[in-house]
Design a protein around this motif. Structure first.
Motif, PDB file in Angstrom:
ATOM      1  N   GLY A 125       0.809  -1.207   0.000  1.00 48.37           N
ATOM      2  CA  GLY A 125       0.000   0.000   0.000  1.00 48.37           C
ATOM      3  C   GLY A 125       0.844   1.260   0.000  1.00 48.37           C
ATOM      4  N   PRO A 126       1.723   1.459   1.012  1.00 44.00           N
ATOM      5  CA  PRO A 126       2.578   2.657   1.036  1.00 44.00           C
ATOM      6  C   PRO A 126       3.527   2.740  -0.159  1.00 44.00           C
ATOM      7  N   ALA A 127       4.088   1.607  -0.582  1.00 38.45           N
ATOM      8  CA  ALA A 127       5.065   1.629  -1.678  1.00 38.45           C
ATOM      9  C   ALA A 127       4.419   2.073  -2.984  1.00 38.45           C
ATOM     10  N   ARG A 134      10.925   4.733 -10.468  1.00 32.91           N
ATOM     11  CA  ARG A 134      10.861   3.349 -10.923  1.00 32.91           C
ATOM     12  C   ARG A 134      10.593   2.392  -9.762  1.00 32.91           C
ATOM     13  N   ARG A 135      10.078   1.216 -10.109  1.00 33.45           N
ATOM     14  CA  ARG A 135       9.685   0.251  -9.082  1.00 33.45           C
ATOM     15  C   ARG A 135      10.829  -0.100  -8.145  1.00 33.45           C
ATOM     16  N   ASN A 136      11.982  -0.473  -8.701  1.00 34.67           N
ATOM     17  CA  ASN A 136      13.106  -0.873  -7.853  1.00 34.67           C
ATOM     18  C   ASN A 136      13.622   0.290  -7.025  1.00 34.67           C
ATOM     19  N   GLU A 137      13.533   1.504  -7.568  1.00 34.47           N
ATOM     20  CA  GLU A 137      14.015   2.674  -6.831  1.00 34.47           C
ATOM     21  C   GLU A 137      13.173   2.916  -5.578  1.00 34.47           C
ATOM     22  N   ARG A 192      21.850   3.042  -7.707  1.00 37.53           N
ATOM     23  CA  ARG A 192      20.518   2.435  -7.745  1.00 37.53           C
ATOM     24  C   ARG A 192      19.656   2.971  -8.883  1.00 37.53           C
ATOM     25  N   ALA A 193      20.042   4.112  -9.450  1.00 37.33           N
ATOM     26  CA  ALA A 193      19.272   4.679 -10.556  1.00 37.33           C
ATOM     27  C   ALA A 193      19.553   3.907 -11.835  1.00 37.33           C
ATOM     28  N   LYS A 194      18.525   3.710 -12.646  1.00 37.22           N
ATOM     29  CA  LYS A 194      18.671   2.901 -13.858  1.00 37.22           C
ATOM     30  C   LYS A 194      19.706   3.482 -14.810  1.00 37.22           C
ATOM     31  N   ASN A 195      19.752   4.814 -14.918  1.00 35.76           N
ATOM     32  CA  ASN A 195      20.697   5.423 -15.848  1.00 35.76           C
ATOM     33  C   ASN A 195      22.040   5.747 -15.208  1.00 35.76           C
ATOM     34  N   LEU A 249       2.673  -1.755 -12.510  1.00 37.86           N
ATOM     35  CA  LEU A 249       3.280  -0.714 -11.678  1.00 37.86           C
ATOM     36  C   LEU A 249       3.990   0.335 -12.530  1.00 37.86           C
ATOM     37  N   HIS A 250       4.601  -0.099 -13.632  1.00 35.63           N
ATOM     38  CA  HIS A 250       5.295   0.879 -14.483  1.00 35.63           C
ATOM     39  C   HIS A 250       4.306   1.844 -15.135  1.00 35.63           C
ATOM     40  N   ASP A 251       3.071   1.413 -15.307  1.00 33.36           N
ATOM     41  CA  ASP A 251       2.059   2.304 -15.889  1.00 33.36           C
ATOM     42  C   ASP A 251       1.775   3.495 -14.979  1.00 33.36           C
ATOM     43  N   LEU A 252       2.042   3.363 -13.683  1.00 35.35           N
ATOM     44  CA  LEU A 252       1.848   4.491 -12.771  1.00 35.35           C
ATOM     45  C   LEU A 252       2.838   5.614 -13.083  1.00 35.35           C
ATOM     46  N   ARG A 253       4.023   5.251 -13.508  1.00 36.31           N
ATOM     47  CA  ARG A 253       5.042   6.243 -13.898  1.00 36.31           C
ATOM     48  C   ARG A 253       4.569   7.019 -15.132  1.00 36.31           C
TER      49      ARG A 253
END
Length: 428
Positions: free
Chosen positions: A243-245, A255-258, A280-283, A349-353
């Motif tokens: 819920g919080p995440a 991003r999800r992993n971030e 930790r950032a993808k780029n 979850l990526h659709d939330l971004r």
């Protein structure tokens, strides 16, 4: 049952009984000898034996001639984690390595292991990581190796892994996440390109001709205003960790992993600032995320200084991030449909971004500010523009994220009012 087994297998001079087809039932029925230990040979996998001592402990052993000498390779204690099927699988892998003239090092004595460690993926990995330390994606590469590749192939001889094994491995990941499967194959292939000149017995890159999942179609799913408002109420009832995440995902667009792998040390409550480190950032670029008032309140509620370093730990394990995403998402999607009262197209979850980025554009936020919020190095921030444009839009990001938080709050209030209105209408 035990007597029949003993009668069917006469003891050889080496202490091993004659061969029989091992089964789980037969292994469980074995009784310890009066003295010493006894081994029963499997007829299905050559060299595989089950060893039982006077204590009753049972272990799997593989006996194989390597470099002209017989070696007993201990596979492990017979248990739920190492049943007969898994012992046979491990034995076949080691036998395959031997056929490729690689030393089976997974469980050899230390003196032998030191001479042959250079063949394993585990042993080669530190050198590869050091050689690629300057890569922008080294953090993501390390996560993929530790989560997927090393648990599966770490103890294997690198020059004995075949393309069919890699294909089955990638297919298994693709059943859950096709995009991750393609990434794992790409990173593993790059590792073998580096390892190839270091392994004389490696005939070629086994990833090159391995099966590759098709590229998934680009997604354009954006949650509607009605879905956003209803989802917020579903998340309020979901509780930690999801819920919080997922609220943080929706409010920040990261991003999800971030979000799910965030650590407490990354959050400065006084400055209302979340710093995602480059590792930790993808780029690979450190990212400053100003926290809007709702995000700040949410993070404060999650911080518990009596537990581990994770902001959102797994239930029962404060040192690890959450797991069980598939079940949680299925539950949340079902709850969203029930709350709205109609079918909801599939979303991830990526659709939330993407939903947040679209929402910022709807609110009139400039494109370059939206890309700065998302930590994108594409579009207006890529190429020569990205080299010379060093303005990070920090103040603009803070205003944009605050505006988006207000919009989500507005949509949540509207969803609550509509739900209340329907309930009153039903009662009347």
């Amino acid at each position: 049952m035990v007597a029949n087994i003993a009668d069917a297998a006469s003891t050889s001079p080496s202490g091993a009984k004659s061969s029989l087809l091992l089964t789980e039932a037969k292994i469980q029925a074995l009784r310890p000898p009066e003295a010493g230990q006894v081994e029963y040979c499997d007829t299905l996998v050559p060299g595989l034996r089950i060893r039982i001592g006077v204590s009753g402990a049972k272990s799997f052993v593989l006996r194989k001639r390597v470099a002209g000498k017989y070696r007993n390779i201990t596979l492990g204690r017979y248990s739920e984690r190492l049943p007969l099927a898994e012992a046979r699988k491990k034995s076949r892998q080691i036998l395959s390595d031997v056929e490729f003239k690689a030393d089976p090092v997974a469980s050899l004595p230390k003196a032998q292991k030191r001479r042959t460690d250079g063949y394993t993926v585990n042993a080669l990995w530190p050198g590869y990581k050091k050689a690629k330390a300057e890569l922008r994606k080294i953090g993501e590469i390390e996560r993929v190796f530790k989560r997927h590749i090393l648990p599966e192939f770490g103890d294997r001889a690198a020059d004995g892994i075949t393309r069919s094994e890699i294909t089955r491995f990638i297919d298994k990941i693709a059943e859950r996440t096709p995009v991750m499967a393609r990434n794992v194959l790409s990173y593993f292939s790059a590792f073998y390109t580096w390892a190839l000149p270091r392994l004389d017995r490696l005939p070629g890159n086994p990833c090159r001709d391995a099966g590759r999942p098709p590229k998934p179609k680009s997604r354009e799913r954006v949650l509607s205003e009605k879905e956003i408002g209803a989802l917020w109420h579903v998340l309020e009832g979901e509780g930690a960790p999801f819920g919080p995440a997922i609220k943080l995902l929706l409010l920040t667009g990261q991003r999800r992993n971030e979000v799910f792998e965030a650590e407490r040390a990354e959050f400065d409550l006084e400055k209302a600032l979340w710093t995602i480190p480059g590792a930790r950032a993808k780029n690979g670029v450190a990212h400053l995320v100003p926290m809007s008032p709702p995000v700040l309140a949410l993070v404060k509620s999650l911080l518990d200084y009596d537990r581990g370093d994770k902001l959102i730990p797994a239930r029962g394990n404060w040192e690890a991030g959450p797991s069980g995403f598939s079940k949680a998402m299925a539950r949340i999607r079902d709850d969203l449909e029930k709350r709205i009262g109609e079918p909801v197209p599939h979303w991830t979850l990526h659709d939330l971004r993407r939903t947040m980025a679209t929402g910022l554009q709807r609110l009139g936020i400039r494109l370059e500010v939206t890309e700065a919020v998302l930590n994108h190095l594409s579009g207006s921030r890529s190429g020569i523009v990205g080299v010379y444009q060093r303005h990070h839009y920090f103040d603009e990001k803070r205003l944009a994220l605050a505006a988006w938080a207000k919009e989500v709050n507005r949509l949540a209030r509207a969803a609550r009012a509509k739900k209340t209105s329907k309930s009153r209408g039903a009662r009347s």
